[in-house]
Design a protein around this motif. Sequence first.
Motif, PDB file in Angstrom:
ATOM      1  N   ALA A 260       0.833  -1.211   0.000  1.00 15.41           N
ATOM      2  CA  ALA A 260       0.000   0.000   0.000  1.00 15.41           C
ATOM      3  C   ALA A 260       0.863   1.255   0.000  1.00 15.41           C
ATOM      4  O   ALA A 260       0.528   2.251  -0.656  1.00 15.41           O
ATOM      5  N   THR A 261       1.995   1.222   0.725  1.00 19.90           N
ATOM      6  CA  THR A 261       2.879   2.391   0.750  1.00 19.90           C
ATOM      7  C   THR A 261       3.461   2.649  -0.642  1.00 19.90           C
ATOM      8  O   THR A 261       3.603   3.802  -1.067  1.00 19.90           O
ATOM      9  N   GLU A 262       3.791   1.576  -1.351  1.00 17.40           N
ATOM     10  CA  GLU A 262       4.321   1.738  -2.708  1.00 17.40           C
ATOM     11  C   GLU A 262       3.245   2.308  -3.633  1.00 17.40           C
ATOM     12  O   GLU A 262       3.534   3.137  -4.502  1.00 17.40           O
ATOM     13  N   THR A 263       2.008   1.855  -3.437  1.00 17.67           N
ATOM     14  CA  THR A 263       0.902   2.366  -4.247  1.00 17.67           C
ATOM     15  C   THR A 263       0.678   3.850  -3.991  1.00 17.67           C
ATOM     16  O   THR A 263       0.421   4.628  -4.924  1.00 17.67           O
ATOM     17  N   ILE A 264       0.782   4.255  -2.719  1.00 17.61           N
ATOM     18  CA  ILE A 264       0.647   5.679  -2.386  1.00 17.61           C
ATOM     19  C   ILE A 264       1.729   6.485  -3.107  1.00 17.61           C
ATOM     20  O   ILE A 264       1.460   7.538  -3.695  1.00 17.61           O
ATOM     21  N   GLY A 265       2.951   5.962  -3.076  1.00 16.52           N
ATOM     22  CA  GLY A 265       4.051   6.649  -3.754  1.00 16.52           C
ATOM     23  C   GLY A 265       3.853   6.713  -5.258  1.00 16.52           C
ATOM     24  O   GLY A 265       4.060   7.756  -5.881  1.00 16.52           O
ATOM     25  N   ASP A 266       3.421   5.590  -5.856  1.00 22.60           N
ATOM     26  CA  ASP A 266       3.179   5.555  -7.300  1.00 22.60           C
ATOM     27  C   ASP A 266       2.090   6.547  -7.699  1.00 22.60           C
ATOM     28  O   ASP A 266       2.208   7.261  -8.702  1.00 22.60           O
ATOM     29  N   THR A 267       1.010   6.571  -6.916  1.00 18.96           N
ATOM     30  CA  THR A 267      -0.123   7.458  -7.229  1.00 18.96           C
ATOM     31  C   THR A 267       0.289   8.920  -7.102  1.00 18.96           C
ATOM     32  O   THR A 267      -0.079   9.757  -7.937  1.00 18.96           O
ATOM     33  N   SER A 268       1.066   9.221  -6.071  1.00 17.54           N
ATOM     34  CA  SER A 268       1.575  10.598  -5.893  1.00 17.54           C
ATOM     35  C   SER A 268       2.494  10.988  -7.038  1.00 17.54           C
ATOM     36  O   SER A 268       2.403  12.097  -7.571  1.00 17.54           O
ATOM     37  N   ALA A 269       3.378  10.058  -7.409  1.00 15.26           N
ATOM     38  CA  ALA A 269       4.334  10.337  -8.490  1.00 15.26           C
ATOM     39  C   ALA A 269       3.616  10.561  -9.803  1.00 15.26           C
ATOM     40  O   ALA A 269       3.975  11.446 -10.587  1.00 15.26           O
ATOM     41  N   LEU A 270       2.582   9.771 -10.060  1.00 11.37           N
ATOM     42  CA  LEU A 270       1.863   9.883 -11.320  1.00 11.37           C
ATOM     43  C   LEU A 270       1.134  11.225 -11.424  1.00 11.37           C
ATOM     44  O   LEU A 270       1.177  11.891 -12.459  1.00 11.37           O
ATOM     45  N   ALA A 271       0.466  11.611 -10.325  1.00  9.05           N
ATOM     46  CA  ALA A 271      -0.253  12.894 -10.338  1.00  9.05           C
ATOM     47  C   ALA A 271       0.725  14.055 -10.511  1.00  9.05           C
ATOM     48  O   ALA A 271       0.452  15.003 -11.259  1.00  9.05           O
ATOM     49  N   SER A 272       1.872  13.953  -9.830  1.00  7.47           N
ATOM     50  CA  SER A 272       2.850  15.041  -9.890  1.00  7.47           C
ATOM     51  C   SER A 272       3.526  15.132 -11.250  1.00  7.47           C
ATOM     52  O   SER A 272       3.583  16.197 -11.864  1.00  7.47           O
ATOM     53  N   SER A 273       4.037  13.993 -11.742  1.00  5.96           N
ATOM     54  CA  SER A 273       4.820  14.015 -12.988  1.00  5.96           C
ATOM     55  C   SER A 273       3.950  14.008 -14.228  1.00  5.96           C
ATOM     56  O   SER A 273       4.318  14.589 -15.248  1.00  5.96           O
ATOM     57  N   GLY A 274       2.785  13.361 -14.174  1.00  5.83           N
ATOM     58  CA  GLY A 274       1.927  13.260 -15.350  1.00  5.83           C
ATOM     59  C   GLY A 274       0.924  14.389 -15.488  1.00  5.83           C
ATOM     60  O   GLY A 274       0.620  14.846 -16.592  1.00  5.83           O
ATOM     61  N   LEU A 275       0.394  14.841 -14.331  1.00  8.19           N
ATOM     62  CA  LEU A 275      -0.664  15.857 -14.353  1.00  8.19           C
ATOM     63  C   LEU A 275      -0.210  17.197 -13.794  1.00  8.19           C
ATOM     64  O   LEU A 275      -0.954  18.176 -13.849  1.00  8.19           O
ATOM     65  N   GLY A 276       0.993  17.238 -13.207  1.00  8.23           N
ATOM     66  CA  GLY A 276       1.521  18.495 -12.694  1.00  8.23           C
ATOM     67  C   GLY A 276       0.777  19.030 -11.494  1.00  8.23           C
ATOM     68  O   GLY A 276       0.675  20.247 -11.307  1.00  8.23           O
ATOM     69  N   ARG A 277       0.247  18.142 -10.670  1.00 13.13           N
ATOM     70  CA  ARG A 277      -0.482  18.573  -9.472  1.00 13.13           C
ATOM     71  C   ARG A 277      -0.336  17.524  -8.378  1.00 13.13           C
ATOM     72  O   ARG A 277       0.176  16.426  -8.606  1.00 13.13           O
ATOM     73  N   ASP A 278      -0.799  17.879  -7.170  1.00 14.73           N
ATOM     74  CA  ASP A 278      -0.780  16.925  -6.065  1.00 14.73           C
ATOM     75  C   ASP A 278      -1.915  15.918  -6.221  1.00 14.73           C
ATOM     76  O   ASP A 278      -2.980  16.228  -6.774  1.00 14.73           O
ATOM     77  N   VAL A 279      -1.682  14.717  -5.721  1.00  9.24           N
ATOM     78  CA  VAL A 279      -2.715  13.693  -5.756  1.00  9.24           C
ATOM     79  C   VAL A 279      -3.815  14.044  -4.756  1.00  9.24           C
ATOM     80  O   VAL A 279      -3.555  14.670  -3.724  1.00  9.24           O
ATOM     81  N   THR A 280      -5.049  13.682  -5.052  1.00  3.54           N
ATOM     82  CA  THR A 280      -6.149  13.955  -4.131  1.00  3.54           C
ATOM     83  C   THR A 280      -6.366  12.774  -3.193  1.00  3.54           C
ATOM     84  O   THR A 280      -5.937  11.648  -3.472  1.00  3.54           O
ATOM     85  N   GLU A 281      -7.040  13.038  -2.105  1.00  2.12           N
ATOM     86  CA  GLU A 281      -7.353  11.975  -1.131  1.00  2.12           C
ATOM     87  C   GLU A 281      -8.215  10.897  -1.780  1.00  2.12           C
ATOM     88  O   GLU A 281      -8.018   9.700  -1.542  1.00  2.12           O
ATOM     89  N   LYS A 282      -9.151  11.311  -2.620  1.00  6.28           N
ATOM     90  CA  LYS A 282     -10.035  10.363  -3.295  1.00  6.28           C
ATOM     91  C   LYS A 282      -9.261   9.440  -4.227  1.00  6.28           C
ATOM     92  O   LYS A 282      -9.525   8.232  -4.305  1.00  6.28           O
ATOM     93  N   GLU A 283      -8.298  10.002  -4.954  1.00  7.42           N
ATOM     94  CA  GLU A 283      -7.491   9.206  -5.880  1.00  7.42           C
ATOM     95  C   GLU A 283      -6.632   8.181  -5.133  1.00  7.42           C
ATOM     96  O   GLU A 283      -6.540   7.017  -5.532  1.00  7.42           O
ATOM     97  N   THR A 284      -6.011   8.616  -4.040  1.00  7.01           N
ATOM     98  CA  THR A 284      -5.187   7.703  -3.250  1.00  7.01           C
ATOM     99  C   THR A 284      -6.033   6.591  -2.652  1.00  7.01           C
ATOM    100  O   THR A 284      -5.658   5.415  -2.687  1.00  7.01           O
ATOM    101  N   SER A 285      -7.181   6.966  -2.115  1.00  3.25           N
ATOM    102  CA  SER A 285      -8.092   5.986  -1.524  1.00  3.25           C
ATOM    103  C   SER A 285      -8.534   4.950  -2.547  1.00  3.25           C
ATOM    104  O   SER A 285      -8.490   3.738  -2.298  1.00  3.25           O
ATOM    105  N   GLY A 286      -8.943   5.403  -3.719  1.00  2.00           N
ATOM    106  CA  GLY A 286      -9.400   4.500  -4.772  1.00  2.00           C
ATOM    107  C   GLY A 286      -8.304   3.611  -5.290  1.00  2.00           C
ATOM    108  O   GLY A 286      -8.529   2.432  -5.607  1.00  2.00           O
ATOM    109  N   SER A 287      -7.088   4.155  -5.362  1.00  2.00           N
ATOM    110  CA  SER A 287      -5.948   3.389  -5.854  1.00  2.00           C
ATOM    111  C   SER A 287      -5.613   2.235  -4.913  1.00  2.00           C
ATOM    112  O   SER A 287      -5.409   1.087  -5.351  1.00  2.00           O
ATOM    113  N   ILE A 288      -5.577   2.505  -3.606  1.00  2.00           N
ATOM    114  CA  ILE A 288      -5.284   1.463  -2.620  1.00  2.00           C
ATOM    115  C   ILE A 288      -6.401   0.420  -2.600  1.00  2.00           C
ATOM    116  O   ILE A 288      -6.140  -0.790  -2.533  1.00  2.00           O
TER     117      ILE A 288
END
Length: 447
Positions: A260-288
């Motif tokens: 789950a920690t790796e998924t949180i990191g992946d989701t954060s990295a994707l939002a930051s590098s791909g979309l140029g913004r911070d990941v949302t709580e909803k996105e992290t929750s859904g991803s895990i």
Amino acid sequence: MAKEKKNKDTVEALYSLDGKINLLKAFPFGLQHILAMFVANITPIIIVAAACGLGAKDTAMIIQSAMIIAGIGTFIQLFPIWRIGSRLPIVMGISFTFVSFACTLGAQYGYGTLMGAVLIGGIVEGLLGLFAKYWIKVISPIVAATVVTAIGFSLLSVGAASFGGGTGAADFGSANNWILGIVTLVSCILFNILAKGYLKQLSVLFGLVVGYIVALCMGMVDFSALHDVDIIALPHFMPFKIEFNANAIFSFILIFLVSATETIGDTSALASSGLGRDVTEKETSGSIACDGFVSALSSIFGCMPITSFSQNVGLVAMTKVVNRYAISTGAIIMVVAGFFPAVGSLLATLPSAVLGGCTIMMFGTIVVSGVQMIGKCGYTQRNITIAALSLSIGLGFTQCPDLFNIFPDIVRSVFAENCVALVFVTAILLNIILPKSMGEEKAQKNN
């Protein structure tokens, strides 16, 4: 003029989550993602199946299921069901995080007990995802940024091993593997420089194709896996009798927390590098939640846990292609590969050195994304301390796994060689312990 407008619309669509793009133009981007992760998706199964004493027939059946489950998981991440899924361009696959522990537990208790542990552990992670809002605040931006950086560093050795021909290969580090890796890497770079418009983002696919052709000419492609392969095959429902063992379940739940920690990191990295913004709580929750519940589904078909693939996050970071419809074509390829085993077997002939030539730069991109995220958090004394100490302990201690010999087996299994888990735990503890005002007085004096 009309053609130029059409190409412009295609480019804009590729950089948008919901941009409209036709199937022919979307397909290469989906294929690029699958080629980047295909070998890594089936390798954990081969390793665990061998450790558990499963035969070739059972191993082939599990690989078939793995492709279908990976495709389903990717679809759910792209197009969520209720609160399960992130709606981000995350590609799913069989997790390496569980391999060492699965080998030990499978050999000790049997493959059926392993599946029981995956089923319960997946449900626990899924529920944690659904209720993430109650605990996700513990993971501050600096913690997420540090974990992303650690993921990037942890993948560099994976890319290097592929570049050399694959861990354990008889010809590892040979001149032929060096040639393949260099030709593939140079092809990627040249294509990215010379291509125009949206075609630039297909540099990885181009490098893989060129590398594969060179490998064919060098006689380095092994087609033996294509012999006696079924044309069509349906997945097997509960091919192994699921059994439950408290020790195995408890151990796997701990590993699921690491995943789950790796998924949180992946989701954060994707939002930051791909979309140029911070990941949302909803996105992290859904991803895990997707990670967990799809892993539970995976066990029903005799397969290992599934998770987000960091190498594909690196691909998004490098190309900036985030279009969900384009990447969903990759999910379709995986499902087709599951129902038509020959497709999967053909994709599996891609030499490791070719894959390494492409991924080595992608993984470096994740490191850079993590560093950029740390920069956005601000270089306060507190943030520097959290990032520096977490990375030093996580990356340093796991280079010397014997340091953990005094700890119980479960601790060694989770932390001794998993730098991401150790970085995450260290960063969380420091984030809780260090005072929020740390360094503020000094900053005010300097001002």
